[in-house]
Design a protein around this motif. Sequence first.
Motif, PDB file in Angstrom:
ATOM      1  N   PHE A 117       0.839  -1.185   0.000  1.00 23.55           N
ATOM      2  CA  PHE A 117       0.000   0.000   0.000  1.00 23.55           C
ATOM      3  C   PHE A 117       0.878   1.241   0.000  1.00 23.55           C
ATOM      4  O   PHE A 117       1.957   1.247   0.587  1.00 23.55           O
ATOM      5  N   ASN A 118       0.371   2.282  -0.624  1.00 27.07           N
ATOM      6  CA  ASN A 118       1.047   3.572  -0.589  1.00 27.07           C
ATOM      7  C   ASN A 118       0.434   4.371   0.559  1.00 27.07           C
ATOM      8  O   ASN A 118      -0.750   4.701   0.500  1.00 27.07           O
ATOM      9  N   PRO A 119       1.215   4.692   1.592  1.00 27.59           N
ATOM     10  CA  PRO A 119       0.649   5.415   2.724  1.00 27.59           C
ATOM     11  C   PRO A 119       0.186   6.831   2.359  1.00 27.59           C
ATOM     12  O   PRO A 119      -0.510   7.462   3.141  1.00 27.59           O
ATOM     13  N   ASN A 120       0.540   7.298   1.168  1.00 28.49           N
ATOM     14  CA  ASN A 120       0.110   8.623   0.729  1.00 28.49           C
ATOM     15  C   ASN A 120      -1.248   8.602   0.018  1.00 28.49           C
ATOM     16  O   ASN A 120      -1.809   9.653  -0.255  1.00 28.49           O
ATOM     17  N   THR A 121      -1.734   7.412  -0.277  1.00 32.37           N
ATOM     18  CA  THR A 121      -3.030   7.317  -0.952  1.00 32.37           C
ATOM     19  C   THR A 121      -3.971   6.320  -0.284  1.00 32.37           C
ATOM     20  O   THR A 121      -5.172   6.350  -0.550  1.00 32.37           O
ATOM     21  N   ALA A 122      -3.454   5.453   0.560  1.00 39.22           N
ATOM     22  CA  ALA A 122      -4.277   4.395   1.162  1.00 39.22           C
ATOM     23  C   ALA A 122      -5.238   4.957   2.202  1.00 39.22           C
ATOM     24  O   ALA A 122      -4.931   5.935   2.895  1.00 39.22           O
ATOM     25  N   SER A 123      -6.386   4.304   2.316  1.00 42.02           N
ATOM     26  CA  SER A 123      -7.367   4.682   3.332  1.00 42.02           C
ATOM     27  C   SER A 123      -7.014   4.010   4.663  1.00 42.02           C
ATOM     28  O   SER A 123      -6.142   3.122   4.711  1.00 42.02           O
ATOM     29  N   VAL A 124      -7.674   4.432   5.709  1.00 45.36           N
ATOM     30  CA  VAL A 124      -7.466   3.816   7.022  1.00 45.36           C
ATOM     31  C   VAL A 124      -7.779   2.323   6.935  1.00 45.36           C
ATOM     32  O   VAL A 124      -7.017   1.488   7.459  1.00 45.36           O
ATOM     33  N   GLU A 125      -8.845   1.976   6.250  1.00 47.65           N
ATOM     34  CA  GLU A 125      -9.243   0.571   6.134  1.00 47.65           C
ATOM     35  C   GLU A 125      -8.182  -0.252   5.402  1.00 47.65           C
ATOM     36  O   GLU A 125      -7.880  -1.375   5.804  1.00 47.65           O
ATOM     37  N   GLU A 126      -7.614   0.326   4.343  1.00 50.84           N
ATOM     38  CA  GLU A 126      -6.565  -0.398   3.610  1.00 50.84           C
ATOM     39  C   GLU A 126      -5.329  -0.585   4.479  1.00 50.84           C
ATOM     40  O   GLU A 126      -4.748  -1.667   4.524  1.00 50.84           O
ATOM     41  N   LEU A 127      -4.904   0.477   5.161  1.00 49.39           N
ATOM     42  CA  LEU A 127      -3.719   0.373   6.005  1.00 49.39           C
ATOM     43  C   LEU A 127      -3.939  -0.609   7.155  1.00 49.39           C
ATOM     44  O   LEU A 127      -3.007  -1.310   7.572  1.00 49.39           O
ATOM     45  N   ALA A 128      -5.167  -0.688   7.661  1.00 50.59           N
ATOM     46  CA  ALA A 128      -5.460  -1.605   8.766  1.00 50.59           C
ATOM     47  C   ALA A 128      -5.399  -3.070   8.326  1.00 50.59           C
ATOM     48  O   ALA A 128      -5.328  -3.961   9.175  1.00 50.59           O
ATOM     49  N   LYS A 129      -5.390  -3.323   7.015  1.00 49.32           N
ATOM     50  CA  LYS A 129      -5.250  -4.701   6.519  1.00 49.32           C
ATOM     51  C   LYS A 129      -3.823  -5.215   6.659  1.00 49.32           C
ATOM     52  O   LYS A 129      -3.584  -6.413   6.589  1.00 49.32           O
ATOM     53  N   ILE A 130      -2.878  -4.312   6.845  1.00 52.99           N
ATOM     54  CA  ILE A 130      -1.483  -4.715   7.019  1.00 52.99           C
ATOM     55  C   ILE A 130      -1.363  -5.379   8.384  1.00 52.99           C
ATOM     56  O   ILE A 130      -1.753  -4.791   9.397  1.00 52.99           O
ATOM     57  N   PRO A 131      -0.841  -6.618   8.433  1.00 55.79           N
ATOM     58  CA  PRO A 131      -0.845  -7.376   9.691  1.00 55.79           C
ATOM     59  C   PRO A 131      -0.178  -6.672  10.879  1.00 55.79           C
ATOM     60  O   PRO A 131      -0.590  -6.876  12.012  1.00 55.79           O
ATOM     61  N   VAL A 132       0.822  -5.856  10.654  1.00 53.66           N
ATOM     62  CA  VAL A 132       1.556  -5.251  11.779  1.00 53.66           C
ATOM     63  C   VAL A 132       1.014  -3.874  12.163  1.00 53.66           C
ATOM     64  O   VAL A 132       1.554  -3.236  13.063  1.00 53.66           O
ATOM     65  N   ILE A 133      -0.043  -3.427  11.506  1.00 49.36           N
ATOM     66  CA  ILE A 133      -0.606  -2.103  11.814  1.00 49.36           C
ATOM     67  C   ILE A 133      -1.947  -2.261  12.522  1.00 49.36           C
ATOM     68  O   ILE A 133      -2.878  -2.870  11.985  1.00 49.36           O
ATOM     69  N   GLU A 134      -2.021  -1.702  13.695  1.00 49.19           N
ATOM     70  CA  GLU A 134      -3.284  -1.678  14.422  1.00 49.19           C
ATOM     71  C   GLU A 134      -4.143  -0.552  13.834  1.00 49.19           C
ATOM     72  O   GLU A 134      -3.610   0.422  13.295  1.00 49.19           O
TER      73      GLU A 134
END
Length: 183
Positions: A123-140
């Motif tokens: 994911f690109n943290p400059n375009t990803a939504s909160v929901e997309e970033l939360a799919k990353i296993p190490v991100i709460e």
Amino acid sequence: MGLSDWLAAKGQQINPQRLAIRARIANDPYYRFQSMAEVAVAAELGIKIDVNQAGVDDWLRLPGISIRQARSLVELSGLGVQFLCIEDLAAALSIPPLRLQPLEPILYFAYYNIDGLSTPKRFNPNTASVEELAKIPVIEPAIAQIIVENRLAHGNYRNLADLQHRLSLSSQLISHLMHYLQF
């Protein structure tokens, strides 16, 4: 038999300039090739660039690839586009395949199953939504929210180091995130 005798027997001559180029390339993993002759030396050294995993710096090592082209290729890879041959790269760059042919000896084409467990979705943290970033296993979810809020308040993240600095994230978390984030 000495080295020069062995090379002479093989029909090759010792070329000090070529040896200097070999040493520079072998000692600098980020060395930017200046010519196709240097690309040929890199191929002799076994250097390969995985076209489906390459970052902007990897692409910029190649002569004739601009920063705009490098960013475009990385962005396409990040979106799940897979390059399986020279023609795919040429189409992505809107250039004739013959222009890329000299680079082929150091380009590595591999297929990655983007839905497989061994290839995490990036994911690109400059375009990803909160929901997309939360799919990353190490991100709460709370950290995903902070990433997006900081981006909206202070602008895009330049790179992983900028993200770490701005959010005061641990180096351990960053080492995990580098497999999931792409700028």
